[in-house]
Design a protein around this motif. Structure first.
Motif, PDB file in Angstrom:
ATOM      1  N   ILE A   1      29.900  67.845  37.817  1.00 35.96           N
ATOM      2  CA  ILE A   1      30.400  66.996  38.893  1.00 35.96           C
ATOM      3  C   ILE A   1      29.319  66.786  39.947  1.00 35.96           C
ATOM      4  N   ALA A   2      28.577  67.845  40.264  1.00 32.21           N
ATOM      5  CA  ALA A   2      27.499  67.732  41.248  1.00 32.21           C
ATOM      6  C   ALA A   2      26.409  66.785  40.758  1.00 32.21           C
ATOM      7  N   VAL A   3      26.047  66.890  39.488  1.00 31.29           N
ATOM      8  CA  VAL A   3      25.025  65.999  38.930  1.00 31.29           C
ATOM      9  C   VAL A   3      25.515  64.552  38.944  1.00 31.29           C
ATOM     10  N   LEU A   4      26.772  64.346  38.621  1.00 38.34           N
ATOM     11  CA  LEU A   4      27.335  62.994  38.647  1.00 38.34           C
ATOM     12  C   LEU A   4      27.298  62.407  40.057  1.00 38.34           C
ATOM     13  N   LEU A   5      27.683  63.207  41.053  1.00 36.47           N
ATOM     14  CA  LEU A   5      27.659  62.716  42.434  1.00 36.47           C
ATOM     15  C   LEU A   5      26.238  62.448  42.911  1.00 36.47           C
ATOM     16  N   LEU A   6      25.301  63.309  42.532  1.00 36.14           N
ATOM     17  CA  LEU A   6      23.904  63.081  42.909  1.00 36.14           C
ATOM     18  C   LEU A   6      23.382  61.776  42.324  1.00 36.14           C
TER      19      LEU A   6
ATOM     20  N   ARG B   1      38.535  84.170  37.741  1.00 38.13           N
ATOM     21  CA  ARG B   1      37.679  83.330  36.912  1.00 38.13           C
ATOM     22  C   ARG B   1      36.243  83.833  37.050  1.00 38.13           C
ATOM     23  N   HIS B   2      35.554  83.886  35.954  1.00 41.53           N
ATOM     24  CA  HIS B   2      34.164  84.333  35.964  1.00 41.53           C
ATOM     25  C   HIS B   2      33.315  83.301  36.708  1.00 41.53           C
ATOM     26  N   PRO B   3      32.332  83.740  37.505  1.00 40.60           N
ATOM     27  CA  PRO B   3      31.493  82.788  38.250  1.00 40.60           C
ATOM     28  C   PRO B   3      30.776  81.776  37.356  1.00 40.60           C
ATOM     29  N   ALA B   4      30.417  82.173  36.149  1.00 40.21           N
ATOM     30  CA  ALA B   4      29.748  81.231  35.246  1.00 40.21           C
ATOM     31  C   ALA B   4      30.676  80.079  34.867  1.00 40.21           C
ATOM     32  N   VAL B   5      31.956  80.353  34.755  1.00 45.23           N
ATOM     33  CA  VAL B   5      32.921  79.294  34.447  1.00 45.23           C
ATOM     34  C   VAL B   5      33.016  78.322  35.613  1.00 45.23           C
TER      35      VAL B   5
ATOM     36  N   ILE C   1      30.665  77.652  37.761  1.00 37.54           N
ATOM     37  CA  ILE C   1      29.431  76.862  37.763  1.00 37.54           C
ATOM     38  C   ILE C   1      29.489  75.798  36.672  1.00 37.54           C
ATOM     39  N   ALA C   2      29.996  76.161  35.506  1.00 38.82           N
ATOM     40  CA  ALA C   2      30.100  75.200  34.406  1.00 38.82           C
ATOM     41  C   ALA C   2      31.040  74.051  34.753  1.00 38.82           C
ATOM     42  N   ILE C   3      32.022  74.307  35.591  1.00 38.92           N
ATOM     43  CA  ILE C   3      32.937  73.248  36.014  1.00 38.92           C
ATOM     44  C   ILE C   3      32.295  72.389  37.107  1.00 38.92           C
ATOM     45  N   ALA C   4      31.638  73.017  38.070  1.00 39.02           N
ATOM     46  CA  ALA C   4      31.133  72.294  39.237  1.00 39.02           C
ATOM     47  C   ALA C   4      29.813  71.580  38.989  1.00 39.02           C
ATOM     48  N   LEU C   5      28.965  72.108  38.129  1.00 39.90           N
ATOM     49  CA  LEU C   5      27.631  71.542  37.938  1.00 39.90           C
ATOM     50  C   LEU C   5      27.659  70.105  37.413  1.00 39.90           C
TER      51      LEU C   5
END
Length: 64
Positions: free
Chosen positions: A37-42, A25-29, A31-35
């Motif tokens: 979720i991270a913003v929601l948790l923050l 999987r490309h690293p940008a993908v 990041i697009a998946i994790a970002l």
């Protein structure tokens, strides 16, 4: 085992190049998946203030 059987067994275990490329999987993908979720948790757990405090502390350390 005969040498021919060993060669056939080795060929069966080796993944094809098309299958191996599909598993990566490309690293940008990632990041697009994790970002989001991270913003929601923050936002749910009030992490924005903690993030700002830690960023200021690191900036103060770098400035010294």
């Amino acid at each position: 085992m005969a040498p021919q059987q060993l060669v056939r067994a080795a060929r069966r275990r080796r993944p094809s190049t098309a299958h191996a490329a599909a598993d990566t999987r490309h690293p940008a993908v990632a990041i697009a998946i994790a970002l989001p979720i991270a913003v929601l948790l923050l936002s749910l757990f009030g992490g924005w203030e903690q993030l700002a405090t830690q960023t200021k502390a690191v900036a103060d350390l770098i400035a010294r």
